[in-house]
Design a protein around this motif. Structure first.
Motif, PDB file in Angstrom:
ATOM      1  N   GLY A 167      46.701  -6.044  35.065  1.00 47.20           N
ATOM      2  CA  GLY A 167      45.542  -4.295  34.668  1.00 47.20           C
ATOM      3  C   GLY A 167      44.604  -5.191  33.210  1.00 47.20           C
ATOM      4  N   PRO A 168      43.968  -4.459  33.151  1.00 48.47           N
ATOM      5  CA  PRO A 168      43.093  -4.743  32.120  1.00 48.47           C
ATOM      6  C   PRO A 168      43.442  -4.895  30.492  1.00 48.47           C
ATOM      7  N   PRO A 169      43.258  -5.298  29.412  1.00 46.13           N
ATOM      8  CA  PRO A 169      43.339  -5.950  28.118  1.00 46.13           C
ATOM      9  C   PRO A 169      43.762  -4.902  27.505  1.00 46.13           C
ATOM     10  N   GLY A 170      44.731  -4.329  26.917  1.00 44.27           N
ATOM     11  CA  GLY A 170      45.224  -3.699  25.713  1.00 44.27           C
ATOM     12  C   GLY A 170      46.036  -2.516  26.559  1.00 44.27           C
ATOM     13  N   THR A 171      46.548  -2.757  27.943  1.00 45.73           N
ATOM     14  CA  THR A 171      47.393  -1.709  28.574  1.00 45.73           C
ATOM     15  C   THR A 171      48.785  -1.823  28.447  1.00 45.73           C
ATOM     16  N   GLY A 172      49.104  -2.889  27.738  1.00 38.06           N
ATOM     17  CA  GLY A 172      50.847  -2.361  27.571  1.00 38.06           C
ATOM     18  C   GLY A 172      51.664  -3.392  28.004  1.00 38.06           C
ATOM     19  N   PHE A 209      55.295 -12.439  35.726  1.00 32.78           N
ATOM     20  CA  PHE A 209      54.303 -13.204  34.879  1.00 32.78           C
ATOM     21  C   PHE A 209      53.490 -11.498  34.563  1.00 32.78           C
ATOM     22  N   THR A 210      52.548 -12.133  34.261  1.00 31.72           N
ATOM     23  CA  THR A 210      51.531 -10.665  33.390  1.00 31.72           C
ATOM     24  C   THR A 210      49.987 -11.456  33.682  1.00 31.72           C
ATOM     25  N   THR A 211      48.389 -10.944  33.829  1.00 34.00           N
ATOM     26  CA  THR A 211      47.662 -11.193  34.632  1.00 34.00           C
ATOM     27  C   THR A 211      46.458 -10.270  34.030  1.00 34.00           C
ATOM     28  N   ASN A 212      45.191 -10.598  33.077  1.00 35.80           N
ATOM     29  CA  ASN A 212      44.176  -9.175  33.191  1.00 35.80           C
ATOM     30  C   ASN A 212      43.302 -10.042  34.889  1.00 35.80           C
ATOM     31  N   HIS A 213      43.946 -10.851  35.273  1.00 35.00           N
ATOM     32  CA  HIS A 213      42.792 -10.810  36.706  1.00 35.00           C
ATOM     33  C   HIS A 213      43.781 -11.167  37.777  1.00 35.00           C
ATOM     34  N   VAL A 214      43.512 -10.115  38.595  1.00 35.75           N
ATOM     35  CA  VAL A 214      45.250 -10.460  39.843  1.00 35.75           C
ATOM     36  C   VAL A 214      44.692 -11.712  41.027  1.00 35.75           C
ATOM     37  N   ASP A 215      42.590 -10.937  40.856  1.00 38.44           N
ATOM     38  CA  ASP A 215      42.096 -11.612  42.105  1.00 38.44           C
ATOM     39  C   ASP A 215      42.139 -13.144  41.822  1.00 38.44           C
ATOM     40  N   LYS A 216      42.269 -13.663  41.124  1.00 40.96           N
ATOM     41  CA  LYS A 216      42.332 -14.904  40.664  1.00 40.96           C
ATOM     42  C   LYS A 216      43.950 -15.375  41.014  1.00 40.96           C
ATOM     43  N   LEU A 217      44.427 -15.497  41.244  1.00 43.01           N
ATOM     44  CA  LEU A 217      45.837 -16.153  40.933  1.00 43.01           C
ATOM     45  C   LEU A 217      45.750 -16.030  42.973  1.00 43.01           C
ATOM     46  N   ASP A 218      46.494 -17.461  43.052  1.00 41.93           N
ATOM     47  CA  ASP A 218      47.156 -18.264  44.327  1.00 41.93           C
ATOM     48  C   ASP A 218      47.475 -17.009  45.183  1.00 41.93           C
ATOM     49  N   PRO A 219      47.310 -16.779  46.190  1.00 34.33           N
ATOM     50  CA  PRO A 219      48.541 -16.141  46.908  1.00 34.33           C
ATOM     51  C   PRO A 219      49.524 -15.919  47.316  1.00 34.33           C
ATOM     52  N   ALA A 220      49.743 -17.781  47.347  1.00 31.14           N
ATOM     53  CA  ALA A 220      51.117 -18.024  47.366  1.00 31.14           C
ATOM     54  C   ALA A 220      52.051 -18.062  45.961  1.00 31.14           C
ATOM     55  N   LEU A 221      51.567 -17.512  44.772  1.00 31.88           N
ATOM     56  CA  LEU A 221      51.797 -17.071  43.852  1.00 31.88           C
ATOM     57  C   LEU A 221      52.689 -15.897  43.417  1.00 31.88           C
ATOM     58  N   THR A 222      51.719 -14.759  44.471  1.00 33.41           N
ATOM     59  CA  THR A 222      51.888 -13.116  43.678  1.00 33.41           C
ATOM     60  C   THR A 222      52.242 -12.897  45.426  1.00 33.41           C
TER      61      THR A 222
END
Length: 468
Positions: free
Chosen positions: A238-243, A356-369
């Protein structure tokens, strides 16, 4: 004559035992080594020294993982220190102190009327030519008892020590926050106050996450039956600051788990990553924050920009940013990270969460998620009205107010993070009351709404102009 000879032999044996028990330790060790080398004197050595020794080392195998029994013995001996003079003190939960023996100290214990002796010691660390990393110090506890009690000590007493040590360890357990250094973990006390009750999110979503966690910790037999390691992966995005970080702290407090904050950029290679993994404990959360920024593991390899032609006689200057230079030193690969998550090495401890945390889930490799690695994907989005009510209760102790209706209308039309809402609800001065904090929030929401409207209007004007 036979009676006299028997008396002389008994006296001789008694004197030998007394001398052996009271002679200096260094001399005793020298005699033991000497008699062990001479096969003809092995029986004499056993006759003079009828004690059996059981060593419990801190590490087993190739020093990859701390021996659980060592910690349990340390916990048991923390309440069995009548003779020890040199002690170490460590803090436990509720600011209690747990004592343990310093190295080369000893104490005694009684079990079913039999006295046993515990001795603490260590083997100094030494560099290993076959490995890049030096071997750690080998600390150990040594249990000594008479050989006639061997069965009772090895079967009953040791089980009693481990069981009682596990109870003491659970009662005194202080949760820790770990971070990785040079192939080792260092820790501080974990004191984050976050709870699910204070998270600014929809009650249904919180209930769903809590239920998932409860199901996990009760499913040891189920995971064993289906042939899977007892672990579960969570992807918070999710976006930054969302907890996202606050969510991890709430999960740790809810489960009473330790937290291992893994910084991938400081891990040298896959071998060091495995070493760190094997030194984690059960009942823990392994966290990799901002996984999309940690290393080049996105799977979307950007093509290098073509270099412009160099001017004759001009020397090109290297302008590699410091961050890129630091990241290039790490040789952790995507396959190494995947093995860390669900490969053979992922089952080395059990009962763990990998987050794992990320602000941009679309950038992650599908093998990872994919499911099976990150089993549950949790989106933490912008603040909604239900989340605002939680924050208002936390920060202002308000459950209802006339201004809530205006805030509900505005918060549905704008995108604002829970962190921004919380910041505006905090009193700016000692004179500000709850109503002033709500009005401050309304002003921010209106400004955000007007700014958004202006952006939309400008976009429409530009679009129309381009069409014309």
């Amino acid at each position: 004559m036979f009676g006299s000879v028997r008396s002389i032999i008994v006296t001789f044996v008694f004197c030998c035992n007394m001398i052996w028990r009271n002679c200096p330790k260094q001399l005793r060790r020298y005699i033991e080594k000497l008699t062990e080398r001479l096969s003809g004197f092995k029986r004499l050595s056993g006759f003079l020294n009828p004690d059996i020794q059981v060593l419990i080392h801190e590490y087993t195998g190739s020093h990859l993982r701390r021996h659980e029994a060592y910690g349990l013995v340390a916990a048991y001996l923390s309440v069995k220190l009548p003779d020890a003079k040199r002690l170490k003190a460590v803090m436990t939960n509720e600011n209690k102190v747990m004592l343990s023996m310093e190295e080369y100290e000893n104490t005694t214990d009684m079990f079913n009327g039999v006295e046993v002796k515990w001795i603490s010691g260590k083997v100094p660390s030494r560099a290993s030519g076959a490995s890049y990393y030096p071997e750690p110090e080998q600390r150990y506890y040594k249990l000594k008892f008479n050989e006639c009690y061997k069965k009772m000590m090895t079967e009953d007493y040791l089980q009693h020590v481990l069981k009682r040590g596990r109870e003491i360890q659970a009662a005194n357990r202080q949760r820790r926050l770990y971070t990785n250094g040079k192939s080792t973990w260092t820790h501080i006390v974990f004191e984050h106050p976050a709870k699910f009750a204070t998270l600014a999110m929809e009650p249904e979503k919180k209930e769903e996450i809590v239920e998932d966690l409860l199901t996990f910790i009760k499913s040891k037999d189920y995971y064993a039956r289906i042939g899977k390691a007892w672990k579960r992966g969570y992807l918070l995005y999710g976006p930054p600051g969302t907890g996202k970080s606050t969510m991890i702290a709430a999960m740790a407090n809810f489960l009473s788990y330790d937290v291992y904050d893994l910084e991938l950029t400081s891990v040298k290679d896959n071998t060091e990553l495995r070493k760190l993994l094997t030194n984690t404990t059960a009942k823990s959360i392994i966290v990799i924050e901002d996984i999309d920024c940690s290393l080049d593991l996105t799977g979307q390899r950007e093509k290098k920009a073509e270099k412009p032609a160099e001017e004759p006689g001009k020397v090109e200057k290297k302008t590699t940013p410091r961050k890129e230079k630091e990241e290039s030193d790490s040789k952790v690969t995507l396959s190494g990270l995947l093995n860390f998550i669900d490969g053979l090495w992922s089952a080395c401890a059990g009962e763990r969460l990998i987050v794992f945390t990320t602000n941009h889930v679309d950038k992650l490799d599908p093998a990872l998620t994919r499911r099976g690695r990150m089993d549950k994907h949790i989106e933490l989005s912008y603040c909604k009205y239900e989340g605002f009510k939680v924050l208002a209760k936390n920060y202002l102790e308000l459950e209802a107010h006339p201004l809530f209706q205006s805030i509900e209308e505005l918060i549905q039309e704008v995108e604002i993070s829970p962190a921004d809402v919380a910041e505006n609800l905090m009193p700016k001065s000692a004179k500000d009351g709850p109503e002033q904090s709500l009005r401050n929030l309304i002003c921010i929401l209106e400004e955000t709404k007007n700014s958004k409207c202006r952006e939309i209007k400008d976009t429409e004007i530009n679009h129309n102009a381009a069409a014309i």
